[in-house]
Design a protein around this motif. Sequence first.
Motif, PDB file in Angstrom:
ATOM      1  N   LEU A  96       0.816  -1.214   0.000  1.00  0.00           N
ATOM      2  CA  LEU A  96       0.000   0.000   0.000  1.00  0.00           C
ATOM      3  C   LEU A  96       0.851   1.267   0.000  1.00  0.00           C
ATOM      4  O   LEU A  96       0.479   2.276  -0.593  1.00  0.00           O
ATOM      5  CB  LEU A  96      -0.940   0.014   1.208  1.00  0.00           C
ATOM      6  CG  LEU A  96      -2.102  -0.971   1.174  1.00  0.00           C
ATOM      7  CD1 LEU A  96      -2.846  -0.941   2.500  1.00  0.00           C
ATOM      8  CD2 LEU A  96      -3.036  -0.655   0.032  1.00  0.00           C
ATOM      9  N   LEU A  97       1.993   1.213   0.663  1.00  0.00           N
ATOM     10  CA  LEU A  97       2.875   2.372   0.732  1.00  0.00           C
ATOM     11  C   LEU A  97       3.830   2.463  -0.456  1.00  0.00           C
ATOM     12  O   LEU A  97       4.572   3.432  -0.576  1.00  0.00           O
ATOM     13  CB  LEU A  97       3.695   2.344   2.030  1.00  0.00           C
ATOM     14  CG  LEU A  97       2.901   2.466   3.327  1.00  0.00           C
ATOM     15  CD1 LEU A  97       3.815   2.285   4.527  1.00  0.00           C
ATOM     16  CD2 LEU A  97       2.185   3.807   3.391  1.00  0.00           C
ATOM     17  N   GLY A  98       3.802   1.460  -1.322  1.00  0.00           N
ATOM     18  CA  GLY A  98       4.689   1.456  -2.474  1.00  0.00           C
ATOM     19  C   GLY A  98       6.128   1.100  -2.130  1.00  0.00           C
ATOM     20  O   GLY A  98       7.045   1.432  -2.862  1.00  0.00           O
ATOM     21  N   ARG A  99       6.329   0.432  -1.033  1.00  0.00           N
ATOM     22  CA  ARG A  99       7.680   0.066  -0.584  1.00  0.00           C
ATOM     23  C   ARG A  99       7.895  -1.439  -0.670  1.00  0.00           C
ATOM     24  O   ARG A  99       8.664  -2.009   0.101  1.00  0.00           O
ATOM     25  CB  ARG A  99       7.893   0.517   0.858  1.00  0.00           C
ATOM     26  CG  ARG A  99       7.648   1.973   1.142  1.00  0.00           C
ATOM     27  CD  ARG A  99       8.744   2.828   0.651  1.00  0.00           C
ATOM     28  NE  ARG A  99       9.949   2.474   1.388  1.00  0.00           N
ATOM     29  CZ  ARG A  99      11.066   3.138   1.321  1.00  0.00           C
ATOM     30  NH1 ARG A  99      11.158   4.185   0.567  1.00  0.00           N
ATOM     31  NH2 ARG A  99      12.125   2.755   2.005  1.00  0.00           N
ATOM     32  N   ASP A 100       7.234  -2.101  -1.625  1.00  0.00           N
ATOM     33  CA  ASP A 100       7.282  -3.553  -1.681  1.00  0.00           C
ATOM     34  C   ASP A 100       8.464  -4.100  -2.473  1.00  0.00           C
ATOM     35  O   ASP A 100       8.715  -5.290  -2.458  1.00  0.00           O
ATOM     36  CB  ASP A 100       5.982  -4.112  -2.251  1.00  0.00           C
ATOM     37  CG  ASP A 100       5.651  -3.539  -3.609  1.00  0.00           C
ATOM     38  OD1 ASP A 100       6.066  -2.413  -3.886  1.00  0.00           O
ATOM     39  OD2 ASP A 100       4.953  -4.230  -4.373  1.00  0.00           O
ATOM     40  N   SER A 101       9.224  -3.260  -3.165  1.00  0.00           N
ATOM     41  CA  SER A 101      10.379  -3.767  -3.902  1.00  0.00           C
ATOM     42  C   SER A 101      11.652  -3.323  -3.194  1.00  0.00           C
ATOM     43  O   SER A 101      11.699  -2.286  -2.539  1.00  0.00           O
ATOM     44  CB  SER A 101      10.367  -3.239  -5.331  1.00  0.00           C
ATOM     45  OG  SER A 101      10.395  -1.826  -5.334  1.00  0.00           O
TER      46      SER A 101
END
Length: 68
Positions: free
Chosen positions: A52-57
């Motif tokens: 959701l925060l765009g910090r998955d990579s």
Amino acid sequence: MTQIASWWDGLELWVIGLPFIPQLILVMAVMMPLAIGIATGADLLLARIFVLLGRDSAATVAPVEGAR
């Protein structure tokens, strides 16, 4: 609520009255699956939050020039 507290007290006294090895086996049989379940749930929850925060990579680090 009193019945639950009374049941818990009885269970607690029963476990305390067991010898060490049966206590250890009983606690491990209950606590290990519980701990694994909590850890798995926390991992899934944090993974969704990171998505959701765009910090998955993973961040890629550029090579430093002049490094040995």
